[in-house]
Enzyme design. Structure first.
Site, short mmCIF file in Angstrom:
data_model
loop_
_atom_site.label_atom_id
_atom_site.label_comp_id
_atom_site.label_asym_id
_atom_site.label_seq_id
_atom_site.Cartn_x
_atom_site.Cartn_y
_atom_site.Cartn_z
N LYS A 121 28.45 45.56 33.68
CA LYS A 121 28.23 44.34 32.88
C LYS A 121 26.81 43.78 33.01
O LYS A 121 26.34 43.11 32.09
CB LYS A 121 29.26 43.27 33.26
CG LYS A 121 30.64 43.58 32.70
CD LYS A 121 31.61 42.44 32.93
CE LYS A 121 32.93 42.73 32.25
NZ LYS A 121 33.89 41.63 32.41
N ASP A 147 33.68 37.31 26.98
CA ASP A 147 34.55 36.77 28.03
C ASP A 147 34.52 35.24 28.06
O ASP A 147 35.54 34.60 28.35
CB ASP A 147 34.13 37.29 29.41
CG ASP A 147 34.63 38.70 29.68
OD1 ASP A 147 35.56 39.15 28.98
OD2 ASP A 147 34.07 39.36 30.57
P1 NAP Z 1 32.64 41.98 39.52
O1 NAP Z 1 31.44 41.60 38.74
O2 NAP Z 1 32.67 43.30 40.21
O3 NAP Z 1 32.88 40.81 40.61
C1 NAP Z 1 33.94 40.94 41.52
C2 NAP Z 1 34.12 39.63 42.27
O4 NAP Z 1 35.21 39.79 43.18
C3 NAP Z 1 32.92 39.21 43.09
O5 NAP Z 1 32.88 37.81 43.15
C4 NAP Z 1 33.25 39.78 44.49
O6 NAP Z 1 32.69 39.01 45.55
C5 NAP Z 1 34.74 39.61 44.53
N1 NAP Z 1 35.35 40.65 45.40
C6 NAP Z 1 35.54 41.95 45.10
N2 NAP Z 1 36.11 42.59 46.13
C7 NAP Z 1 36.26 41.66 47.11
C8 NAP Z 1 36.78 41.69 48.43
N3 NAP Z 1 37.25 42.83 48.96
N4 NAP Z 1 36.79 40.56 49.16
C9 NAP Z 1 36.32 39.41 48.63
N5 NAP Z 1 35.81 39.30 47.39
C10 NAP Z 1 35.78 40.42 46.64
O7 NAP Z 1 33.97 41.95 38.62
P2 NAP Z 1 34.25 40.98 37.37
O8 NAP Z 1 33.86 41.65 36.11
O9 NAP Z 1 33.66 39.64 37.69
O10 NAP Z 1 35.86 40.92 37.36
C11 NAP Z 1 36.56 40.12 38.30
C12 NAP Z 1 38.05 40.09 37.92
O11 NAP Z 1 38.23 39.45 36.66
C13 NAP Z 1 38.69 41.47 37.79
O12 NAP Z 1 39.99 41.42 38.33
C14 NAP Z 1 38.77 41.69 36.28
O13 NAP Z 1 39.83 42.53 35.89
C15 NAP Z 1 39.02 40.26 35.80
N6 NAP Z 1 38.61 40.05 34.42
C16 NAP Z 1 39.56 39.70 33.52
C17 NAP Z 1 39.20 39.46 32.20
C18 NAP Z 1 40.27 39.06 31.21
O14 NAP Z 1 40.02 39.15 30.00
N7 NAP Z 1 41.42 38.58 31.65
C19 NAP Z 1 37.88 39.61 31.79
C20 NAP Z 1 36.92 39.95 32.75
C21 NAP Z 1 37.30 40.18 34.06
P3 NAP Z 1 31.11 39.08 45.93
O15 NAP Z 1 30.40 38.29 44.88
O16 NAP Z 1 31.04 38.46 47.27
O17 NAP Z 1 30.76 40.55 45.89
#
Ligand code: NAP
Length: 285
Positions: free
Chosen positions: A81, A119
């Site tokens: 992204k 989003d």
């Molecule tokens: P991302 O950019 O990879 O960010 C992941 C986030 O989760 C970061 O804040 C990370 O913390 C945290 N994280 C990951 N593994 C972790 C762990 N083991 N312990 C603690 N924190 C952890 O992913 P994203 O695109 O933001 O997506 C995040 C979630 O939103 C996903 O589940 C995705 O499926 C969901 N989502 C849903 C929609 C929808 O339409 N419903 C749209 C977009 C995303 P750090 O910052 O500390 O690394």
């Protein structure tokens, strides 16, 4: 049937426009089901595919697809992204405003590639009628989804924002990026009692990821619990909030909302009206 016979049949098939979702992993994506359903319902002769693209392959993917006139664009998910902004023609607007994109499309149907982030609109849809001005909001996470959430919240004139994240420094920077006042805290910080909305925008609680451990004991029963995670549909966070009588919103509504905006950019038509309930049933069946 021999391979050459298959190839012959393929060459006879009329070329179809297509869009894709790319990511690593990608097999779990529900986007093909959503977009192909809408294409079928509207009688549009096009298709939407999932394509596995690893971090080292992103440049080659964009180079190949942008040369294919049948390719209408792609949705972009983890881990591309932010990186995708380096491959579009005019990323400045989305880079400056949100810093992460989830949709690449052909600007005005031409050869230039544009990026946007659907989003933020998809997140806001289910809470559009909630009076958030001046409200205290809690956001968990600091990745791409959190950026879209914070952007949408900043447009809504919310009050204090508390971000809980593993990387607290990164979360603190996000507050200033989006001009929000509030604080960044570690994941185990106590939730504020006056929170009006708690949003999980982290990967925690998603199938295959560590759980999201939140103590909702101090939170008011009117506070809305909103989980962006949609696999599973009923996360532990939402189940606990529901058991406490709090209103809950799951990630599917946002998924459908962000897909609807992207669908129109790819295929030039809004999705069919009145299909959301049947679509949710299809997604959860
Ligand atoms: P991302 O950019 O990879 O960010 C992941 C986030 O989760 C970061 O804040 C990370 O913390 C945290 N994280 C990951 N593994 C972790 C762990 N083991 N312990 C603690 N924190 C952890 O992913 P994203 O695109 O933001 O997506 C995040 C979630 O939103 C996903 O589940 C995705 O499926 C969901 N989502 C849903 C929609 C929808 O339409 N419903 C749209 C977009 C995303 P750090 O910052 O500390 O690394």
């Amino acid at each position: 049937m021999t391979i050459s016979a298959v190839a012959q049949i393929d060459t006879l098939a009329p070329p179809r426009r297509y869009a894709e979702v790319i990511g690593d992993p990608i097999a779990h994506s529900k986007s093909p089901l959503i977009h192909n359903r809408w294409l079928r319902m509207l009688g549009i002769d096009a298709e939407y595919r999932a394509c596995h693209v690893g971090p080292a392959e992103l440049g080659a993917y964009i180079a190949a697809r942008s040369a294919d006139p049948l390719w209408m664009g792609c949705n972009v998910t983890i881990p591309h992204k932010l990186a995708i902004l380096d491959y579009v023609d005019a990323p400045a607007d989305v880079r400056d405003r949100i810093g992460a994109a989830n949709t690449v499309y052909r600007a005005a149907g031409g050869s230039a590639l544009a990026a946007t982030n659907t989003d933020a609109g998809g997140f806001f849809g289910p809470i559009a009628d909630v009076p958030l001005a001046g409200a205290h909001i809690v956001v968990i996470g600091g990745g791409g989804a959190a950026r879209a959430v914070l952007f949408a919240l900043a447009q809504s004139g919310v009050g204090e924002v508390t971000i809980l994240n593993r990387n607290v420094l990164k979360a603190g920077l996000l507050l200033s990026t989006f001009g929000l006042k509030g604080r960044a805290q570690p994941l185990d910080a106590k939730l504020p009692a006056d929170a009006a909305l708690i949003v999980n925008a982290s990967a925690l609680g998603m199938t295959g990821q560590p759980p999201l451990d939140l103590d909702l004991g101090a939170v008011d029963a009117d506070c809305i619990a909103y989980d962006l995670v949609y696999a599973p549909l009923m996360t532990d966070f939402l189940a606990e909030a529901d058991a406490r009588g709090m209103p809950v919103i799951g990630g599917l509504e946002m998924l459908i909302g962000q897909a609807a905006i992207a669908f129109e950019l790819f295929f030039g038509s809004p999705p069919p009206d009145g299909d959301d309930a049947a679509l949710i049933a299809a997604l959860t069946g």
